[in-house]
Design a protein around this motif. Structure first.
Motif, short mmCIF file in Angstrom:
data_model
loop_
_atom_site.label_atom_id
_atom_site.label_comp_id
_atom_site.label_asym_id
_atom_site.label_seq_id
_atom_site.Cartn_x
_atom_site.Cartn_y
_atom_site.Cartn_z
N LYS A 47 0.85 -1.20 0.00
CA LYS A 47 0.00 0.00 0.00
C LYS A 47 0.88 1.25 0.00
CE LYS A 47 -3.72 -1.74 2.94
NZ LYS A 47 -4.37 -1.47 4.22
N PHE A 48 1.89 1.22 0.87
CA PHE A 48 2.79 2.36 0.99
C PHE A 48 3.43 2.69 -0.37
CE2 PHE A 48 6.89 4.33 1.81
CZ PHE A 48 6.58 5.27 2.78
N ASN A 49 3.92 1.64 -1.04
CA ASN A 49 4.58 1.86 -2.33
C ASN A 49 3.60 2.36 -3.39
OD1 ASN A 49 7.10 1.23 -1.43
ND2 ASN A 49 6.93 -0.94 -1.91
N LYS A 50 2.34 1.91 -3.28
CA LYS A 50 1.33 2.38 -4.24
C LYS A 50 1.09 3.89 -4.04
CE LYS A 50 -3.44 1.70 -5.64
NZ LYS A 50 -3.59 1.76 -7.03
N GLN A 85 6.52 8.66 14.64
CA GLN A 85 7.17 8.76 13.33
C GLN A 85 6.13 8.36 12.31
OE1 GLN A 85 11.07 6.97 12.44
NE2 GLN A 85 10.30 6.49 10.40
N PHE A 86 5.86 9.24 11.35
CA PHE A 86 4.86 8.95 10.32
C PHE A 86 5.36 9.52 9.00
CE2 PHE A 86 3.14 13.30 10.12
CZ PHE A 86 3.62 13.81 11.31
N ASN A 87 4.67 9.18 7.93
CA ASN A 87 5.10 9.62 6.60
C ASN A 87 4.09 10.60 6.02
OD1 ASN A 87 7.53 7.84 5.57
ND2 ASN A 87 6.22 6.56 6.86
N GLN A 88 4.62 11.65 5.43
CA GLN A 88 3.75 12.64 4.78
C GLN A 88 4.03 12.72 3.29
OE1 GLN A 88 4.17 16.61 6.35
NE2 GLN A 88 2.54 16.35 7.83
N ILE A 89 2.96 13.06 2.56
CA ILE A 89 3.08 13.49 1.17
C ILE A 89 2.97 15.00 1.26
CG2 ILE A 89 1.99 13.50 -1.10
CD1 ILE A 89 0.15 11.21 0.16
N ASN A 90 3.77 15.73 0.49
CA ASN A 90 3.72 17.17 0.59
C ASN A 90 3.79 17.82 -0.78
OD1 ASN A 90 4.23 18.83 3.25
ND2 ASN A 90 5.03 19.99 1.53
N PHE A 91 2.86 18.70 -1.09
CA PHE A 91 2.90 19.46 -2.35
C PHE A 91 2.90 20.95 -2.04
CE2 PHE A 91 1.59 15.43 -4.10
CZ PHE A 91 2.07 15.45 -5.41
N GLU A 92 3.83 21.69 -2.64
CA GLU A 92 3.92 23.13 -2.38
C GLU A 92 4.07 23.89 -3.69
OE1 GLU A 92 3.40 23.93 0.63
OE2 GLU A 92 4.15 22.26 1.83
N ASN A 93 3.35 25.01 -3.79
CA ASN A 93 3.45 25.89 -4.96
C ASN A 93 3.93 27.26 -4.46
OD1 ASN A 93 3.06 27.54 -7.14
ND2 ASN A 93 1.01 26.76 -7.64
N PHE A 94 5.18 27.62 -4.79
CA PHE A 94 5.75 28.88 -4.31
C PHE A 94 5.63 29.96 -5.39
CE2 PHE A 94 8.88 25.76 -2.23
CZ PHE A 94 8.13 25.65 -1.08
N GLY A 95 5.13 31.13 -4.99
CA GLY A 95 5.25 32.29 -5.89
C GLY A 95 3.99 32.72 -6.61
N SER A 96 2.85 32.12 -6.33
CA SER A 96 1.65 32.57 -7.05
C SER A 96 0.53 33.00 -6.11
CB SER A 96 1.12 31.46 -7.95
OG SER A 96 -0.01 31.97 -8.63
N LEU A 151 -7.15 13.49 6.59
CA LEU A 151 -6.24 12.80 5.68
C LEU A 151 -5.20 13.77 5.14
CD1 LEU A 151 -8.98 10.92 3.66
CD2 LEU A 151 -7.23 9.82 5.07
N ILE A 152 -5.68 14.98 4.80
CA ILE A 152 -4.83 15.99 4.16
C ILE A 152 -5.18 17.35 4.76
CG2 ILE A 152 -4.66 17.32 1.99
CD1 ILE A 152 -4.64 14.71 0.47
N GLY A 153 -4.16 18.16 5.02
CA GLY A 153 -4.44 19.51 5.52
C GLY A 153 -3.50 20.50 4.87
N GLY A 154 -3.99 21.69 4.61
CA GLY A 154 -3.09 22.67 4.00
C GLY A 154 -3.73 24.03 3.87
N GLY A 155 -3.08 24.88 3.07
CA GLY A 155 -3.60 26.22 2.85
C GLY A 155 -2.53 27.15 2.35
N ARG A 156 -2.87 28.45 2.38
CA ARG A 156 -1.94 29.50 1.94
C ARG A 156 -1.05 29.94 3.07
NH1 ARG A 156 -0.97 32.13 -2.39
NH2 ARG A 156 -2.32 31.40 -4.08
N TYR A 157 0.17 30.34 2.72
CA TYR A 157 1.09 30.84 3.75
C TYR A 157 1.89 32.02 3.21
CZ TYR A 157 3.54 27.22 1.13
OH TYR A 157 4.02 26.42 0.11
N GLY A 182 -1.22 12.51 5.40
CA GLY A 182 -0.60 11.44 6.19
C GLY A 182 -0.72 10.11 5.44
N ILE A 183 0.42 9.55 5.07
CA ILE A 183 0.38 8.30 4.27
C ILE A 183 -0.28 7.19 5.09
CG2 ILE A 183 1.75 6.53 3.09
CD1 ILE A 183 3.63 8.61 2.14
N GLU A 184 0.08 7.06 6.38
CA GLU A 184 -0.49 5.98 7.19
C GLU A 184 -2.01 6.11 7.29
OE1 GLU A 184 2.28 7.55 7.89
OE2 GLU A 184 3.81 6.05 8.38
#
Ligand code: HAM
Length: 410
Positions: free
Chosen positions: A19-22, A122-133, A280-286, A306-308
């Motif tokens: 699952k993790f690898n998927k 200890q846990f694993n995260q996926i992270n997506f960031e868009n800088f500059g817009s 499952l996922i949290g984010g926003g503007r900074y 959070g991958i787990e």
């Protein structure tokens, strides 16, 4: 000596690692589709990278960071999140010259929280960031990315998008003061837990899960009253566009997020199948954070998942088994068997060899593992420089040799 895993950590193996690898593979696919480049940062950083930006009074900084002095007394912290390290890395390596700059990464994070289902140290995260817009399309794009990823990984799950706007940074600091005063004037209606937060972090009272607090939270001043018309219009556009592309939104005026660097749009994808750790996922503007960390004054928007937690909602993925199993009937035939083994490996087949030297055991092993072909290496095969191959789905057995086995397997 038996040593147990450290509390809040876990090992990954078997179906869980599949699952993790998927998850990681889908993240890599989607990053290409949306044009994000991978950025891997170290697991530890200088503590100051986290303290101020995440908020000196945030739970993460106050209670959860794994911080220690290196041998030369530098203060080091195991990364509790990925946004600030990504910004640090983008600045350190001059990656912010062409904007927007879009990055993603996956990896381990560390927070000393009370462990429970879906919450680890200890846990694993996926992270997506868009800088500059500053374009509100960047907010929509990053939310749509998260939605697309979750749909691929957990298609049968009922996850929902919760969204709010915090307005500009100035509005938020003014609001915190108003809120502190309001809760201070209404101390009698607050839980003990929330009383402690009146001046330290009044926004956190708004997402208190304690029923004692709910009546006073309902009556509290609303941030939306301080937000400018332009910012509110932007927020309306974001909600409209998300709805137009088929993403159902739940507006939650009390959604404030636990880290200090947010402003404008904040969002969370939640699932009601997870119990109390339901995000499952949290984010926003900074906007403003990149400047605080020594970069240009450019905005940013992103999320982490959070991958787990996602894995808790994924269907199991069985182990991929070998294509071919080799049954060697006596150890003295190994030297003959190695020829076909090596030939098949070089031709990209996956081949399993089980050291049992017994036909019955090899057959039952291959059947149990649902392996398609069994190559048998016995006395006759050795004497005639060939091999028997049995198709386990129809039971047919034929003699082959290295020159014609590929034709047979086609
Ligand atoms: P966060 O809300 O602290 O945000 O964490 C994001 C996600 O990581 C959570 O929604 C959850 O799925 C997972 N997570 C957090 N703590 C744990 C834990 N102890 N055990 C298991 N999973 C956990 C951030 O980290 C921000 N950096 C997100 C962001 C990126 N905002 C903008 N860009």
């Amino acid at each position: 000596m038996k040593i147990n895993p450290v509390r809040g950590t876990h090992d990954l193996f078997g179906e869980e690692i599949n699952k993790f690898n998927k998850v990681v593979a889908e993240v890599k696919d989607i990053s290409q589709q949306f044009g994000f480049n991978e950025l891997i940062t170290p697991i530890f950083e200088s503590s100051e990278l986290f303290k101020k930006p995440l908020g000196e009074q945030s739970d993460v900084v106050l209670k959860e960071m794994y911080t220690f002095n290196d041998r030369n007394e530098d203060e080091i912290t195991l990364r509790p999140e990925y946004t600030t390290p990504m910004i640090r890395a983008a600045i350190s390596n001059g990656l912010l010259n062409n904007l927007p700059a879009k990055f993603f990464g996956t990896g381990q994070m560390f927070r000393r929280e009370r462990p429970q289902k879906g919450r680890y140290r200890q846990f694993n995260q996926i992270n997506f960031e868009n800088f500059g817009s500053d374009d509100f399309f960047a907010d929509i794009e990053i939310i749509s990315l998260a939605n697309t990823l979750l749909k691929k990984l957990i298609p049968n799950s009922n996850f929902t998008l919760h969204i709010n706007t915090l307005g500009a940074r100035e509005n938020l600091s003014a609001y915190k003061k108003i809120l502190s005063k309001f809760f201070n004037d209404n101390q009698k209606s607050l839980s003990k837990e929330s009383l402690d937060k009146i001046y330290i972090n009044p926004l956190r009272i708004l997402d208190s899960k304690n029923p004692e607090d709910s009546a006073i939270i309902k009556k509290s001043p609303k941030l939306i009253d301080l937000i400018s018309k332009t910012d509110l219009n932007n927020y309306e556009e974001i909600k409209k566009c998300l709805t137009d592309i088929g993403i159902t939104i739940f507006e939650d005026p009390n959604l404030v997020r636990g880290l200090d660097y947010y402003c404008h749009t904040v969002f969370e994808f939640k699932s009601n199948e997870l119990g109390s750790q339901d995000t499952l996922i949290g984010g926003g503007r900074y906007n403003g954070l990149i400047k605080t960390l020594g970069g240009q004054d450019i905005p940013g928007v992103g999320w982490a998942g959070g991958i787990e937690r996602i894995m808790l909602l994924m269907n199991s993925i069985p182990q991929k088994e070998a294509d071919i199993h080799i049954a060697i009937l006596d150890p003295s035939f190994k030297i003959h068997a190695i020829k076909i083994y090596d030939f098949l490996i070089k031709n990209n087949f996956s081949v399993y060899w089980n050291y049992k030297y017994n036909l019955k055991k090899s057959l039952s092993f291959a059947n149990e593992k649902k392996i398609n072909y069994l190559i048998i290496v016995g006395e006759n095969e050795k004497a005639n420089n060939n091999f028997s191959i049995k198709n386990l789905s129809n039971g047919k057995q034929v003699i082959v040799n290295i020159d014609n086995i590929l034709d047979y397997l086609k």
